[in-house]
Scaffold this motif. Sequence first.
Motif, short mmCIF file in Angstrom:
data_model
loop_
_atom_site.label_atom_id
_atom_site.label_comp_id
_atom_site.label_asym_id
_atom_site.label_seq_id
_atom_site.Cartn_x
_atom_site.Cartn_y
_atom_site.Cartn_z
N THR A 1 0.63 -1.24 -0.07
CA THR A 1 0.02 0.18 0.31
C THR A 1 1.08 1.16 0.11
O THR A 1 1.99 1.17 0.33
N ASN A 2 0.32 2.28 -0.39
CA ASN A 2 0.89 3.61 -0.16
C ASN A 2 0.95 4.31 1.12
O ASN A 2 1.47 5.29 1.37
N ASP A 3 -0.01 3.50 1.92
CA ASP A 3 -0.43 4.16 3.37
C ASP A 3 0.84 4.57 4.20
O ASP A 3 1.67 3.50 4.20
N LYS A 4 1.24 5.45 4.43
CA LYS A 4 2.55 5.91 4.99
C LYS A 4 2.16 5.60 6.61
O LYS A 4 3.27 5.11 7.17
N LYS A 5 1.16 5.71 7.15
CA LYS A 5 0.72 5.36 8.47
C LYS A 5 1.10 3.72 8.63
O LYS A 5 0.64 2.77 8.17
N LYS A 6 1.80 3.48 9.91
CA LYS A 6 2.35 2.08 10.04
C LYS A 6 1.05 1.67 10.69
O LYS A 6 0.11 2.17 11.41
N TRP A 7 0.87 0.24 10.68
CA TRP A 7 -0.09 -0.52 11.19
C TRP A 7 -0.09 -0.21 12.66
O TRP A 7 0.91 -0.31 13.34
N ALA A 8 -1.39 0.02 13.21
CA ALA A 8 -1.34 0.42 14.69
C ALA A 8 -1.16 -0.91 15.41
O ALA A 8 -0.89 -0.53 16.99
N ARG A 9 -1.14 -1.98 15.20
CA ARG A 9 -1.02 -3.15 15.98
C ARG A 9 -2.03 -3.28 17.26
O ARG A 9 -1.23 -3.06 18.37
N PRO A 10 -2.99 -3.32 17.08
CA PRO A 10 -4.16 -3.36 18.43
C PRO A 10 -3.59 -4.53 18.84
O PRO A 10 -2.97 -5.71 18.69
N PRO A 11 -3.94 -4.71 20.34
CA PRO A 11 -3.52 -5.72 21.18
C PRO A 11 -4.38 -7.04 20.93
O PRO A 11 -5.33 -7.16 20.29
N ILE A 12 -3.64 -8.20 21.15
CA ILE A 12 -4.42 -9.62 21.19
C ILE A 12 -5.41 -9.60 22.37
O ILE A 12 -4.64 -9.53 23.52
N SER A 13 -6.55 -9.96 22.01
CA SER A 13 -7.45 -10.04 23.23
C SER A 13 -7.83 -11.64 23.35
O SER A 13 -7.57 -12.49 22.50
N MET A 14 -8.13 -11.96 24.54
CA MET A 14 -8.65 -13.29 24.88
C MET A 14 -9.87 -13.36 25.64
O MET A 14 -10.23 -12.52 26.35
N ASN A 15 -10.56 -14.42 25.62
CA ASN A 15 -11.97 -14.68 26.08
C ASN A 15 -11.98 -16.18 26.80
O ASN A 15 -11.21 -16.87 26.19
N PHE A 16 -12.44 -16.17 27.92
CA PHE A 16 -12.45 -17.64 28.50
C PHE A 16 -13.39 -17.75 29.52
O PHE A 16 -13.71 -16.53 30.16
N GLU A 17 -13.58 -18.95 30.41
CA GLU A 17 -14.24 -19.11 31.59
C GLU A 17 -13.50 -20.14 32.19
O GLU A 17 -13.08 -21.01 31.80
N VAL A 18 -13.60 -19.58 33.58
CA VAL A 18 -12.70 -20.63 34.29
C VAL A 18 -13.65 -20.79 35.61
O VAL A 18 -14.48 -19.92 36.16
N PRO A 19 -13.72 -22.21 36.23
CA PRO A 19 -14.42 -22.25 37.41
C PRO A 19 -13.88 -22.05 38.99
O PRO A 19 -14.13 -22.54 39.55
N PHE A 20 -13.14 -20.88 38.75
CA PHE A 20 -13.09 -20.54 40.13
C PHE A 20 -12.62 -18.76 40.07
O PHE A 20 -12.95 -18.31 39.04
N ALA A 21 -12.64 -18.16 41.33
CA ALA A 21 -12.49 -16.62 41.24
C ALA A 21 -11.06 -16.29 41.15
O ALA A 21 -10.40 -16.69 42.32
N PRO A 22 -10.52 -15.60 40.19
CA PRO A 22 -9.26 -15.14 39.98
C PRO A 22 -8.92 -14.15 41.18
O PRO A 22 -7.80 -14.16 41.19
#
Lengths: 438, 1010
Positions: free
Chosen positions: A378-399
């Motif tokens: 691309t010609n887009d000068k702006k670099k890719w902002a690299r959004p964070p990696i996100s996660m979803n889960f469910e665990v059977p205890f209280a963190p």
Amino acid sequence: MIGGLFIYNHKGEVLISRVYRDDIGRNAVDAFRVNVIHARQQVRSPVTNIARTSFFHVKRSNIWLAAVTKQNVNATMVFEFLYKMCDVMSAYFGKISEENVKNNFVLIYELLDEILDFGYPQNSETGALKTFITQQGIKSQVRPHGTKEEQSQITSQVTGQIGWRREGIKYRRNELFLDVLESVNLLMSPQGQVLSAHVSGRVVMKSYLSGMPECKFGMNDKIVIDRQGKGGSSEDGGKSKQSIAIDDCTFHQCVRLSKFDSERSISFIPPDGDYELMRYRTTKDIILPFRVIPLVREVGRTKLEVKVVIKSNFKSSLLAQKIEVRIPTPLNTSGVQLICMKGKAKYKASENAIVWKIKRMAGMKESQISAEIELLPTNDKKKWARPPISMNFEVPFAPSGLKVRYLKVFEPKLNYSDHDVIKWVRYIGRSGIYETRC
Amino acid sequence: MKWEGTKAITAPTTPVTENRQFGSKMTDSKYFTTTKKGEIFELKAELNSDKKEKKKEAVKKVIASMTVGKDVSALFPDVVNCMQTDNLELKKLVYLYLMNYAKSQPDMAIMAVNTFVKDCEDPNPLIRALAVRTMGCIRVDKITEYLCEPLRKCLKDEDPYVRKTAAVCVAKLHDINAQLVEDQGFLDTLKDLISDSNPMVVANAVAALSEIAESHPNSNLLDLNPQTINKLLTALNECTEWGQIFILDCLANYTPRDDRESQSICERVTPRLSHANSAVVLSAVKVLMKFMEMLPKDLDYYGTLLKKLAPPLVTLLSAEPELQYVALRNINLIVQRRPEILKHEMKVFFVKYNDPIYVKLEKLDIMIRLASQANIAQVLAELKEYATEVDVDFVRKAVRAIGRCAIKVEQSAERCVSTLLDLIQTKVNYVVQEAIVVIKDIFRKYPNKYESVIATLCENLDSLDEPEARAAMIWIVGEYAERIDNADELLESFLEGFHDESTQVQLQLLTAIVKLFLKKPTETQELVQQVLSLATQDSDNPDLRDRGYIYWRLLSTDPVAAKEVVLAEKPLISEETDLIEPTLLEELICHIGTLASVYHKPPSAFVEGSRGVQHKRLPGSAGSGESVDSPDTGSAAGVSEAPPAVIPSQGDLLGDLLNLDLTPPTATGPPPAPSSGMQMGAMDLLGGGLDSLMGDESEPPPIPLRTDTPQSPQLSHQSPSPPDYSPTELGGDLGGSPAMGAGFGAPAAAMPATFSAPVSGGLDDLFDLGGGVGMPMGAYSPPKTVWLPAMKAKGLEISGTFARRAGVIQMEMTLTNKAMSVMTDFAIQFNRNSFGLAPAGPLQVLTPLSPNQSIEVALPLSTVGPVMKMEPLSNLQVAVKNNIDVFYFSCQYPISMLFVEDGKMERQVFLATWKDIPNDNESQFQIKDCHLSSDAASSKLQGSNVFTIAKRTVEGQDMLYQSMKLTNGIWVLAELRVQAGNPNYTVSLKCRAPEVSQCVFQSYEAMLKN
């Protein structure tokens, strides 16, 4: 105070319009539509001032709720009210959608008449409202109006000290369910440093108890445990480690706050049925159920190599569920090749992300995905902002480490005791905003 | 009048909800659909149907039409007819209709009265309440008349539900007809309800009373005393969440009598911080923030309270985004007022990727406020992260924040600069521009430290398309012109499109080129001439033209002075930017949780009418009329309790003065102005270049008489608060010719006199730019007058004046040679005089004065010479010598030259002195035809070291109490009375040496009329 309340559909057509104050004219309805709903630019504040009239809005799916005023009202209260209004409506007819609002407009008007008087919020507890609102939501059961005694009981309940519970409730089986629901939030740097982490938890209760039971709730709150530790014999070190430091907590209005303030004990007469007893927040000694280790390498201008390792960090006997890792990709991605050891991974072009799903994962395990991302030049000068990696889960205890120590029930007038009540406790930890920068 | 036409409801019945059939449950939306002609007619028929079900359906249709904005008022009588029903559901629908249309059909609305009155007697409390609630919503006079009796009964109803509804109804009625409410005594009944046994009744009564009280600012309707407060606090524990908000908001208006009461209220309010409703929490925070002001800081409880405030504020940030926004706006205020509360909570303000933009921007604001040396590393890392996000506004703000961190935390400046350079390397256009704007500020804060980056900045010159960034870049080039080899080329490149630039850029370019010229005079004459002519001749912008002329004239008359002005040392920029002004902040703290705190504006800015016009202030400082103490000292309640007890012993005047309003802060007198000593020798530095520059000008260019908008000129662009630039003085005086070097014929005698004074006036204004708004305008200096005519002195003409500049008295003279031969060897001497004035140095005339030439000389004077009382007091006898002869003349100086900078008396001392000086020494004068406001007069006088100590307003007459001190230590006290609309001022002077009074008065007159 609130001068009027409008509900619009996504096109800006008015579904409900209730004006409480003389200073709000019909043109206010249009002003909001023109300036906010149909605004060319995205509206950048939930409070908008148009010609000296202030509009507060919240959106539920594609329905707009707007409260209008010309005075210096308590803004926090207005938003709290709007949320409460949404809760009440959901309790009556489920999801707030155009269809449902139209189907229940008479009911909504009746509710609005009852829970706002001259713009002042009145009683908004669904349990109490259901006793005297004549319209029935399409979901609710029919309950006929009762005798004269019942009427005065209604009014005293609505206005009284215990506005959330009516007298004379009877169950054959006294039972209660406690759910400790936590969402664990994390922001981690690419190097694995915790930038911020906190748990926001809720204790949700379902109570099916007869009469006016007096309840007392106890948990492993550090302050309480330490106090007790002082009084009694010094407990073994292992146990005091079990207590947790709660940064802050808030309670349902049934909890006697002054008692909590002075003795830190949580005592209350619970509403009947479902309700949220408390919310709390902790930041110390949080168990982070998963660790995400990202590795992003830019190979030339047209290729990216991504490797993500996830490690589960809890007892190996426990199982985490519904695990989902979302790896953002640049906008100019043309193709993705994926290899993962476990679960299924897919590149979703419409979401600009690789979504990696794992159904179940035991504690103390590790899994990995690698991806090769091809990019279009691309010609887009702006670099890719690299959004964070996100996660979803469910665990059977209280963190957070929170444990329910007891929930005692006393009902002096009726002949059942604490032992007769069947109690259930469940812990669920979910991911809140669980992000790792890459 | 009694309406008999309608049939009263007989036997009370319990409302029965109709058991709607399953099939009809999903059908309400159908009412929205029908829009056909003849619809009204159909509805009419249905409304009059005998079948209950059909009637109800019809009313529903009517209401649906009403909602979408159709006019269904024609159906009024038919709908009202449905009102008499024992079906509560139908009744509620009809009431809804009535509330909407009664106003447009007042005559027909009266048909409903009977039903209302009957309903108010209904045995079912829900129906009684419904009737009184609805009646209050019908804003028709005839109906309100009928409302009074039922309302009175309902206020005393046995059922709390009816009472709480009636309480609100009083507020409704008050909104329609306030007089009626007062006449009927409803307000007293409402007050009684505060003691009601039911908490919700109390809460609603409090809400209604608070609202009514707001429209009667002076009534003590909400008569808050310890007893009522106690009742409210009791009800607080028991009522609904909304009721708690009403009560807390009401409590916040109370001012406790002392710190103990304050503490006990705080103790009872703190449990509310754990409430699930954010509004309860924020209203509790408001009460605590306000009452904390009264607690002594050393109290243990004070520290405990501070600690208790942080967690609930943080918890608010896990609420829904809209609430987070309101909370953040409030936290922004709280952090400014009490930074210690949240100083350890930086992390919670870190922006989350998915936060709505309004939350992100607010968080960023607070992050900057909380940034300190301890957390700067983390903050910077975050900001750098944000600077790569998508939203343009957010990215810009993040870049700007990095700059602000650099300015706030010195240790981080280096890291910030390198971060900014990294960002510039990204070449993202708006990031680069924003970075350049903040780097300019960093240069201002740390001069001569980071200039190495200039080269990098210059590389990006071409990509700048926003005025602010262009202006910043031009400023940098001008400021560091001597270090940039091709500064002239860079600036010249901007000059090509001069007229297409925005004003901001034009002004900056003008200044930058003048700076460049002063630094590299030889190479840049052409450039400076070009920009000066562009600014003065080709521009329509008065600001630009004015600035162009000032520079032009400065350069032509006195390049040394020009250098000192244009390249003057700039004041450092402050660390804290965009803080809310303290009095506004205090007011906003009193409005925590409300719209005012969201807008960061006082309620009067967005609420119409009388409501919200009262300004709330924090408690803490005793003494009603005094301005509130600064945050640092404000909470010393125990201390501020003391003074009132002392007042009476000091007599009446003291009491009076303690109630005076303090004038705005007097700052530090006029900012140091560079000596405008005009040395002819300096001309040589530029010499011929200037001559040629000016030589082209045969006609003096037209001069604008005044500028329209006092826009802040160049110096102020960099100073944090734009000062007021006084255009009238400048424009008005700049009548002379700028062509200094050109020879003039006959009018030359008069020319210099009219000319030099205005220039110095202009300079004064420029010097004043460094100060804030309301700064003194500089010492008054009379225009030059001819002291020694040429006829009496063999061709030497001396005209002059006196001025006080930066604490130095100067005798400013213009010497003109009107003889045919050259004059040299000038010297000056004074005779003994009243205040011991003497030349502080020799007369500086270094070059020979050629025929027809003039020279400006400024002679600094000291006051340590021999003293002799003169008549008149301010008479000065002078001897001037040159190579031809010795000449004598006498002149008078304005006594205001002798007012010293430390002439501000303490209030207490002023009082004592005023009383101490015998009344015989008081003299009173009239100043006629003066049209200044008292504030303008005060600031004008202050420029001449007449200090206003206190101001009092009595019956529209402003009394300013002022003091001044002469060089020989004589104090003069003055009372200046200014009446709005009356151009005649009265000034009373008291002084231990009454002889000076006459002179002082003359000076007063001259200063004020100047």
